[in-house]
Design a protein around this motif. Structure first.
Motif, PDB file in Angstrom:
ATOM      1  N   ALA A  89       3.269  12.671  -1.837  1.00 30.80           N
ATOM      2  CA  ALA A  89       3.009  11.242  -1.962  1.00 30.80           C
ATOM      3  C   ALA A  89       4.214  10.444  -1.476  1.00 30.80           C
ATOM      4  CB  ALA A  89       2.697  10.888  -3.417  1.00 30.80           C
ATOM      5  N   TRP A  90       5.407  10.945  -1.800  1.00 30.65           N
ATOM      6  CA  TRP A  90       6.642  10.257  -1.384  1.00 30.65           C
ATOM      7  C   TRP A  90       6.709  10.176   0.136  1.00 30.65           C
ATOM      8  CZ3 TRP A  90      10.807   7.695  -3.346  1.00 30.65           C
ATOM      9  CH2 TRP A  90      11.975   7.677  -2.590  1.00 30.65           C
ATOM     10  N   ILE A  91       6.388  11.259   0.817  1.00 33.76           N
ATOM     11  CA  ILE A  91       6.485  11.275   2.272  1.00 33.76           C
ATOM     12  C   ILE A  91       5.436  10.350   2.892  1.00 33.76           C
ATOM     13  CG2 ILE A  91       6.213  12.725   4.318  1.00 33.76           C
ATOM     14  CD1 ILE A  91       7.437  15.012   2.659  1.00 33.76           C
ATOM     15  N   LEU A  92       4.206  10.424   2.384  1.00 29.02           N
ATOM     16  CA  LEU A  92       3.173   9.539   2.939  1.00 29.02           C
ATOM     17  C   LEU A  92       3.549   8.084   2.708  1.00 29.02           C
ATOM     18  CD1 LEU A  92       0.453   9.242   4.319  1.00 29.02           C
ATOM     19  CD2 LEU A  92      -0.615   9.199   2.071  1.00 29.02           C
TER      20      LEU A  92
ATOM     21  N   LEU B 273       0.835  -1.200   0.000  1.00 29.77           N
ATOM     22  CA  LEU B 273       0.000   0.000   0.000  1.00 29.77           C
ATOM     23  C   LEU B 273       0.873   1.254   0.000  1.00 29.77           C
ATOM     24  CD1 LEU B 273      -2.731  -1.150   2.515  1.00 29.77           C
ATOM     25  CD2 LEU B 273      -3.131  -0.515   0.142  1.00 29.77           C
ATOM     26  N   GLY B 274       1.956   1.210   0.783  1.00 25.99           N
ATOM     27  CA  GLY B 274       2.879   2.336   0.792  1.00 25.99           C
ATOM     28  C   GLY B 274       3.440   2.586  -0.602  1.00 25.99           C
ATOM     29  N   LEU B 275       3.769   1.480  -1.276  1.00 28.82           N
ATOM     30  CA  LEU B 275       4.276   1.568  -2.643  1.00 28.82           C
ATOM     31  C   LEU B 275       3.211   2.136  -3.569  1.00 28.82           C
ATOM     32  CD1 LEU B 275       6.779   0.764  -4.262  1.00 28.82           C
ATOM     33  CD2 LEU B 275       5.785  -1.495  -4.554  1.00 28.82           C
ATOM     34  N   GLN B 276       1.975   1.680  -3.368  1.00 29.29           N
ATOM     35  CA  GLN B 276       0.883   2.129  -4.237  1.00 29.29           C
ATOM     36  C   GLN B 276       0.653   3.635  -4.098  1.00 29.29           C
ATOM     37  OE1 GLN B 276      -2.484   3.235  -3.670  1.00 29.29           O
ATOM     38  NE2 GLN B 276      -2.984   3.137  -5.848  1.00 29.29           N
TER      39      GLN B 276
ATOM     40  N   THR C  18       7.173  -7.246  -3.034  1.00 30.86           N
ATOM     41  CA  THR C  18       6.075  -6.289  -2.929  1.00 30.86           C
ATOM     42  C   THR C  18       5.751  -5.657  -4.277  1.00 30.86           C
ATOM     43  OG1 THR C  18       7.750  -4.746  -2.142  1.00 30.86           O
ATOM     44  CG2 THR C  18       6.357  -5.750  -0.500  1.00 30.86           C
ATOM     45  N   LEU C  19       6.790  -5.479  -5.105  1.00 26.11           N
ATOM     46  CA  LEU C  19       6.553  -4.920  -6.435  1.00 26.11           C
ATOM     47  C   LEU C  19       5.700  -5.880  -7.268  1.00 26.11           C
ATOM     48  CD1 LEU C  19       7.439  -2.462  -8.141  1.00 26.11           C
ATOM     49  CD2 LEU C  19       9.195  -3.911  -9.107  1.00 26.11           C
ATOM     50  N   ALA C  20       6.050  -7.174  -7.220  1.00 25.29           N
ATOM     51  CA  ALA C  20       5.279  -8.164  -7.978  1.00 25.29           C
ATOM     52  C   ALA C  20       3.833  -8.192  -7.503  1.00 25.29           C
ATOM     53  CB  ALA C  20       5.916  -9.552  -7.835  1.00 25.29           C
ATOM     54  N   MET C  21       3.637  -8.076  -6.187  1.00 23.54           N
ATOM     55  CA  MET C  21       2.282  -8.068  -5.640  1.00 23.54           C
ATOM     56  C   MET C  21       1.471  -6.907  -6.213  1.00 23.54           C
ATOM     57  SD  MET C  21       3.009  -8.914  -1.661  1.00 23.54           S
ATOM     58  CE  MET C  21       3.154 -10.599  -1.067  1.00 23.54           C
ATOM     59  N   LEU C  22       2.107  -5.738  -6.211  1.00 23.09           N
ATOM     60  CA  LEU C  22       1.387  -4.548  -6.670  1.00 23.09           C
ATOM     61  C   LEU C  22       1.083  -4.636  -8.165  1.00 23.09           C
ATOM     62  CD1 LEU C  22       0.219  -1.845  -5.939  1.00 23.09           C
ATOM     63  CD2 LEU C  22       2.420  -0.801  -6.381  1.00 23.09           C
ATOM     64  N   ILE C  23       2.040  -5.148  -8.940  1.00 23.19           N
ATOM     65  CA  ILE C  23       1.835  -5.230 -10.379  1.00 23.19           C
ATOM     66  C   ILE C  23       0.759  -6.245 -10.706  1.00 23.19           C
ATOM     67  CG2 ILE C  23       2.926  -6.014 -12.508  1.00 23.19           C
ATOM     68  CD1 ILE C  23       5.463  -4.713 -11.475  1.00 23.19           C
ATOM     69  N   LEU C  24       0.781  -7.384 -10.022  1.00 26.01           N
ATOM     70  CA  LEU C  24      -0.225  -8.420 -10.282  1.00 26.01           C
ATOM     71  C   LEU C  24      -1.624  -7.872 -10.022  1.00 26.01           C
ATOM     72  CD1 LEU C  24      -0.835 -11.416 -10.908  1.00 26.01           C
ATOM     73  CD2 LEU C  24      -0.748 -11.831  -8.458  1.00 26.01           C
ATOM     74  N   GLY C  25      -1.800  -7.203  -8.891  1.00 25.51           N
ATOM     75  CA  GLY C  25      -3.124  -6.709  -8.549  1.00 25.51           C
ATOM     76  C   GLY C  25      -3.513  -5.482  -9.367  1.00 25.51           C
ATOM     77  N   GLY C  26      -2.542  -4.665  -9.704  1.00 30.24           N
ATOM     78  CA  GLY C  26      -2.833  -3.424 -10.434  1.00 30.24           C
ATOM     79  C   GLY C  26      -2.496  -2.240  -9.561  1.00 30.24           C
ATOM     80  N   MET C  27      -1.566  -1.384 -10.046  1.00 31.02           N
ATOM     81  CA  MET C  27      -1.069  -0.336  -9.164  1.00 31.02           C
ATOM     82  C   MET C  27      -1.968   0.896  -9.123  1.00 31.02           C
ATOM     83  SD  MET C  27       2.199   1.197 -11.128  1.00 31.02           S
ATOM     84  CE  MET C  27       2.716   0.305 -12.564  1.00 31.02           C
TER      85      MET C  27
ATOM     86  N   TYR D 295       2.689   6.030  -3.645  1.00 29.83           N
ATOM     87  CA  TYR D 295       3.571   6.840  -4.484  1.00 29.83           C
ATOM     88  C   TYR D 295       3.507   6.412  -5.946  1.00 29.83           C
ATOM     89  CZ  TYR D 295       7.796   8.976  -6.325  1.00 29.83           C
ATOM     90  OH  TYR D 295       8.682   9.695  -7.084  1.00 29.83           O
ATOM     91  N   MET D 296       3.725   5.102  -6.169  1.00 27.31           N
ATOM     92  CA  MET D 296       3.874   4.612  -7.539  1.00 27.31           C
ATOM     93  C   MET D 296       2.554   4.650  -8.295  1.00 27.31           C
ATOM     94  SD  MET D 296       5.975   1.196  -8.308  1.00 27.31           S
ATOM     95  CE  MET D 296       5.368   0.156  -9.597  1.00 27.31           C
ATOM     96  N   GLY D 297       1.497   4.211  -7.628  1.00 27.14           N
ATOM     97  CA  GLY D 297       0.211   4.135  -8.298  1.00 27.14           C
ATOM     98  C   GLY D 297      -0.331   5.506  -8.661  1.00 27.14           C
TER      99      GLY D 297
END
Lengths: 299, 382
Positions: free
Chosen positions: B246-249, B74-77, B281-290, B79-81
């Motif tokens: 977004a980066w800080i959150l 979720l933290g990755l999402q 965690t990256l694979a998780m986010l990509i599989l589900g959709g960022m 910023y990245m998403g």
């Protein structure tokens, strides 16, 4: 004096290696906007090819050099065909993540089929000898690295400026659609870029092998990361910037090695990246990069 | 229905927009985001409840780790998403959070053994676990603020590479500053303050937080800038500032996950916060959709279950008729293939563009309008 010359050569040799790898990345990036994270695994694949050749009894150093370079080209072109062609028109992020995934797959395949641990491969250690040039002791490998980087750089400049394919590649970096309108096949230009990039990877693999005397699944990854940093320093997508960035990185590393007391050797990497980040603070677009105006390609 | 692809299309009958003040509209949007976040968080809590009631003990630990991974994803999402920039250094913040509480909350007697020479007299300090967590998050926040100043200024590719460089810098710091971080060895003796339900609550709360950020003014503006930077700039949006927020959150959420991890397991080491975790965690986010919070939850769920199966195979598998040898690296291959195939076949991920609640609402609406098109039309026109 001798020490200073020694370290200068050291910095030049390190810089040459980073510049070679950074050029390999920049050639592909400038043409199709792919951030090729799998580049380190192309280098590793070349090294593993030599390992396998030695295992079946083919242990001539010169043949090994040829094999490494051939494998680099083959692996690079093959990866383009299998993994990167489906995402060629996709956004930059998609290509970057694809390459990252390919990198993970290959690293783990090396682990799975060969070994997670480094394998000794002393075949090319002969390249790394200490020569006496007058009163100075220099490493033959470092001289070769420097010479190769200069020759490769010169050849690249010649190729990109004097041959049809090279000019097409440069044009493709600017505007791919127009290049295709001139009747030049996109697949051929892209394949040529990957072959060129693979060639440089093969050369880099030879040098890495000669220095380390072993192969490991992650042997290319850290080197390529440095090369990426070199690209960022120089300005992403600029070939001259990649070469310059590699050299700057080499000088920063050797400079830290000289200035830092031996017991702080461990923080060399950390400090290197900190300096790089500070450089980017001054020039976010890199040394040779240009700030793109609105209306140009996506920033 | 033609407008089903627009994620932000109003769900009920459209309100008379011109008559409503922007502030009220904003409040209503955030309320809907809150409800949506709760809808997405609900499955997490239901699964947690199921595991708590039905599954044997060791599944509880695995589920706790999976929920901490969910927080990281979720933290990755966040910023990245929302920004569309690939972030590969988020595990550094997880590590900073974990080491933060390890250094501040571990009992003094334990630290006399493990890090007696810590600088600033940290070996003699022992904070209350909550205070330690807040202090660790404050440190993460300050570091995120400083790195954010640099990262947010860079273009997409350079930002990605620098985020990776940041990961390596932090890892190098953990390894090469043994007086404070114990170097390569495990840091043990951290008070185990958090249990299964504590982690579940934190994960569910993070789901809601990520969703609230996504629908907030900053989140929407950032998503707009990811789609078209020039248009966003032309509208006067300060993209650098949006990215920095977004980066800080994102860093704070990842740091929070690290705090949870340290308080859950009681033992941490630098290797846990390096490439392995980034890949996973990256694979998780990509599989589900960022693009969506739902995607983060879905990807984490699927890969957590899938990898558990693969890990069994990795440590050697006895199929009855044939015993497969130990296959180190199999889970890595699987993760990489998930990323590559995901990018080639479905780059938007399994969840695509719609959040769970939006998907439900669209499906319901579509069902209603096909069942009785006349009434739906009538309602719309009122």
């Amino acid at each position: 004096m001798e020490y200073a010359l020694q370290q200068l050569l050291n910095a030049l040799a390190f810089g040459a290696e980073y510049a070679l790898v950074a050029l390999g990345l920049a050639v592909v990036f400038s043409i199709m906007g792919l951030v090729n994270f799998a580049y380190g695994e192309i280098i590793a694949a070349s090294a593993y090819a030599v390992l396998l050749a030695v295992a079946v009894g083919l242990a001539a150093p010169l043949a090994a050099v040829g094999l490494a370079i051939a494998m680099g080209i083959l692996a690079s072109v093959l990866l383009e065909r299998v993994a990167f062609r489906p995402v060629r028109r996709a956004p930059l992020t998609t290509g970057l993540l694809t390459a990252f995934g390919v990198s993970i797959v290959l690293q783990n395949l090396f682990q799975l089929f060969i070994s997670p641990r480094p394998q000794a491969l002393p075949l090319l250690n002969g390249l790394n000898q200490t020569l006496m040039v007058g009163p100075y002791a220099v490493s033959s490998l470092q001289l070769m690295q420097l010479a190769t980087a200069i020759v490769a750089g010169g050849a690249l400049v010649w190729f990109l400026n004097r041959t049809t394919l090279g000019i097409a590649m440069r044009a493709a970096a600017g505007d791919f659609a127009t290049v295709r309108l001139q009747g030049i096949r996109a697949d051929r230009v892209v394949a040529a870029a990957f072959a060129l990039s693979g060639l440089l990877a093969g050369i880099a693999a030879v040098f890495v092998l000669a220095r380390r005397g072993s192969v490991a699944p992650d042997m290319g990854f850290m080197l390529v990361l440095k090369a990426f940093v070199a690209c960022v320093i120089g300005g992403f997508g600029s070939l001259a910037g990649a070469a310059l960035g590699g050299m700057v990185l080499g000088f920063i590393e050797v400079g830290l090695l000289v200035l830092l007391p031996a017991e702080y050797g461990g923080i060399k990497e950390t400090l290197t990246y900190c300096i790089v980040i500070a450089l980017l603070l001054l020039r976010p677009e890199g040394l040779m990069g240009t700030r793109r105006e609105l209306g140009d390609k996506e920033a | 229905m033609a407008d089903s692809s627009f994620a932000s299309a109003p769900l009920g009958a459209p309100a008379p927009v011109s008559a409503t003040a922007p502030a009220a509209r904003g409040r209503r949007r955030m309320l809907r985001a809150l409800v949506g976040g709760l809808v997405v968080a609900l499955p997490v809590l239901v699964i947690a409840l199921g595991i708590d009631l039905l599954a044997p003990g060791h599944y509880r630990h695995m589920a706790s780790i999976a929920m901490i991974n969910l927080m990281i994803v979720l933290g990755l999402q966040v910023y990245m998403g929302n920004s569309g920039i690939v972030h590969l250094g988020h595990s550094a913040f997880v590590g900073l959070g974990a080491y933060g509480v390890a250094i501040l909350a571990t009992p003094v007697a334990m630290k006399a053994l493990s890090i007696p020479d810590a600088p600033l007299g940290l070996a003699q300090v022992q904070l209350h676990p909550l205070g330690a967590a807040l202090a660790a998050l404050a440190v993460v926040g300050v570091i995120a603020l400083l790195t954010g100043l640099i990262i947010a200024r860079l273009s997409g590719v350079a930002a990605t590479i620098v985020s990776l460089a940041f990961l390596i810098v932090c890892h190098g710091m953990f390894l090469n500053w043994p007086a404070l971080f114990k170097g390569n060895q495990a840091f043990f003796g951290i008070p185990r303050e958090i249990g299964f339900w504590g982690v579940a609550a934190a994960a569910a709360g993070t789901v809601v937080l990520a969703r609230l950020f996504r629908e907030s003014r900053t989140g929407m503006q950032l998503r707009a800038s990811a789609q078209d930077m020039q248009a966003a700039r032309a509208l006067g949006l300060d993209v650098t500032r949006l990215r920095r927020r977004a980066w800080i959150l994102s860093a704070l959420i990842c740091g929070g996950a690290g705090v949870m991890f340290a308080y859950l397991t009681g033992t941490i080491s630098p290797r846990a916060f390096y490439f392995q975790q980034v890949f996973l965690t990256l694979a998780m986010l990509i599989l589900g959709g960022m693009a969506t919070v739902t995607g983060a939850v879905l990807g984490t769920l699927l890969l957590s279950v899938g990898l558990e199966v693969i890990r069994r195979a990795e440590s050697g598998l006895d199929l009855g008729f044939v015993a497969l040898p130990q296959m180190l690296g199999l889970s890595g291959v699987a993760l990489g293939i998930v990323i590559v195939l995901g990018m080639a076949l479905r780059p938007q991920g399994l969840a695509g563009r719609l959040e769970l609640d939006e998907y439900i609402a669209t499906t319901l609406r579509r069902g209603r309008s096909t069942a009785a098109p006349g009434t739906a039309q009538g309602e719309r026109e009122k």
